[in-house]
Design a protein around this motif. Structure first.
Motif, mmCIF file in Angstrom:
data_model
loop_
_atom_site.group_PDB
_atom_site.id
_atom_site.type_symbol
_atom_site.label_atom_id
_atom_site.label_comp_id
_atom_site.label_asym_id
_atom_site.label_seq_id
_atom_site.Cartn_x
_atom_site.Cartn_y
_atom_site.Cartn_z
ATOM 1 N N GLU A 74 0.482 -1.143 0.042
ATOM 2 C CA GLU A 74 -0.026 0.202 -0.202
ATOM 3 C C GLU A 74 1.034 1.284 0.169
ATOM 4 O O GLU A 74 0.091 2.440 -0.294
ATOM 5 N N ALA A 75 2.485 1.296 0.209
ATOM 6 C CA ALA A 75 3.395 2.549 0.213
ATOM 7 C C ALA A 75 3.812 2.915 -0.807
ATOM 8 O O ALA A 75 4.249 3.229 -1.282
ATOM 9 N N GLY A 76 3.352 1.608 -2.213
ATOM 10 C CA GLY A 76 3.545 1.872 -4.014
ATOM 11 C C GLY A 76 4.793 1.037 -3.544
ATOM 12 O O GLY A 76 5.553 0.525 -4.872
ATOM 13 N N LEU A 77 4.877 0.163 -2.646
ATOM 14 C CA LEU A 77 5.791 -1.255 -3.323
ATOM 15 C C LEU A 77 5.810 -2.167 -4.094
ATOM 16 O O LEU A 77 4.471 -2.234 -3.769
ATOM 17 N N SER A 78 6.430 -2.356 -5.216
ATOM 18 C CA SER A 78 6.307 -3.718 -6.055
ATOM 19 C C SER A 78 6.180 -4.988 -5.234
ATOM 20 O O SER A 78 6.806 -4.937 -4.045
ATOM 21 N N GLN A 79 5.679 -6.004 -5.964
ATOM 22 C CA GLN A 79 5.266 -7.193 -4.304
ATOM 23 C C GLN A 79 7.111 -7.661 -4.204
ATOM 24 O O GLN A 79 7.526 -8.151 -2.764
ATOM 25 N N ARG A 80 8.586 -7.362 -5.144
ATOM 26 C CA ARG A 80 9.949 -8.481 -4.857
ATOM 27 C C ARG A 80 10.451 -7.441 -4.197
ATOM 28 O O ARG A 80 10.905 -8.087 -3.078
ATOM 29 N N LYS A 81 9.864 -5.986 -3.670
ATOM 30 C CA LYS A 81 10.400 -4.827 -2.785
ATOM 31 C C LYS A 81 10.150 -5.018 -1.472
ATOM 32 O O LYS A 81 10.835 -5.331 -0.467
#
Length: 366
Positions: free
Chosen positions: A231-238
């Motif tokens: 929800e912070a804008g991170l990709s799944q991998r990050k």
């Protein structure tokens, strides 16, 4: 489309300015769009070649420290907590022993406790001053003296640029290792503005009362679902990378004490084993966050360019071979050249950025 070489004007696109520079290990070096002219991109197809007779493109600019600024800055602070930025206002520095192969910064545990190196474990005498113990007050002076004693021609560069990273004020900063490493992961492959936005949103996911250092502690992050972290804008991998890093700290596989007292080799090998941390990210963390004095990165394009200029090459005439990544010097040549400047290769590396006027403003004044 014809394969013949088109006019240069038809091959210039405004979208090029938004493409970030990427270090040789795949991590983002910086977003230069807001501070300097757009960098030329590494050629990746035949149509990107410059027509004969036209003005040659300058080599890529490498404002690497802009990415480091994300790694060493904080968004939410407690009153007495330093951001880790080089010019941040802190209490007057307290003189203490300093040693090139140990962490010279003060680290902060997830609970906000300050931890300093166990100086009783070692006594480091300066290579330039017999029987004198180096301290945080004179570490920069001693390191600069060593560099100029090895190569007196560096004196003008050293006199022109003062490295505040390793000054007494810089060494007095408090560093939260989990925050710095997490921020480095957030900054990978995105612009500086995007990384700051993600970092602020990430912090806002957690109640302020649960974050004594201004950043969510690893135990809480490790227990947070990937869906929530994204929800912070991170990709799944990050999100997976940061959660995995949090688990390392939460289970004490990584601790502030270990990062303070372990050897350079042990710190590097432990961090490089963490998913999401490449060699460049670990080297920059060891240098700019931990303030270790003998770190040297062969994969940083700015360091490559500065060293090529240092040994007398005309970097403006160097080109990428075979349409691949820019390469100014071989890794072996870089290692051999820097070897003479042990145990202060971190400072030597900083001056290699400065020799070609690589923008370090993000580190100096973030």
């Amino acid at each position: 489309m014809s394969t013949s070489t088109p006019a240069p004007k038809k091959r210039q696109r405004k979208s090029d300015a938004a493409v970030p520079i990427v270090a040789t290990n795949g991590t983002l070096e910086a977003d230069a769009s807001t501070s300097m002219p757009p960098p030329p991109q590494t050629p990746n197809n035949k149509r990107r070649r410059v027509a004969n007779g036209s003005a040659a493109k300058a080599p890529p600019i490498t404002p690497t420290p802009s990415a480091i600024g994300i790694m060493t800055s904080a968004s939410v602070l407690r009153p007495t907590y330093s951001t880790g930025d080089v010019d941040d206002a802190t209490s007057p520095p307290i003189e203490r022993p300093a040693e090139p192969h140990h962490t010279n910064a003060t680290l902060v545990t997830p609970g906000g406790t300050q931890v300093q190196a166990s100086y009783s474990n070692f006594e480091e005498t300066s290579p330039t001053r017999a029987n004198a113990v180096t301290t945080t007050t004179d570490l920069l002076e001693v390191a600069c003296a060593h560099l100029t004693s090895v190569d007196p021609e560096l004196q003008s560069l050293v006199s022109k640029h003062r490295c505040r990273v390793f000054s007494a004020a810089g060494l007095a900063e408090e560093i939260d290792p989990f925050r710095s490493l997490s921020s480095g992961i957030m900054a990978q492959q995105v612009s500086g503005a995007a990384a700051k936005s993600i970092k602020n949103k990430f912090i806002s996911l957690f109640p302020a009362e649960q974050c004594p250092t201004g950043f969510p502690p690893p135990a809480i992050v490790a227990e947070t679902s990937l869906t929530r972290l994204r929800e912070a804008g991170l990709s799944q991998r990050k999100a997976e990378y940061i959660q995995g890093l949090a688990q390392k700290f939460a289970t004490n596989e990584l601790t502030a004490r270990f990062l303070l007292d372990a050897s350079d080799e042990d710190v590097f090998s432990s961090l490089i084993a963490v998913r999401g941390l490449g060699a460049w990210s670990v080297e920059m963390f060891m240098c700019f966050a931990l303030k270790r004095m003998d770190v040297f990165s062969t994969g940083d394009l700015g360091v490559q360019r500065g060293m090529a200029s240092y040994v007398g090459k005309d970097v403006k005439k160097l080109k990428a071979k075979g349409g691949g990544k820019w390469k100014y010097m071989t890794e072996q040549d870089m290692i051999e050249t820097a070897e003479r400047f042990r145990p202060y290769r971190s400072l030597f590396m900083w001056y290699m950025w400065r020799i070609e006027d690589v923008d370090t403003e993000a580190v100096e004044n973030n």
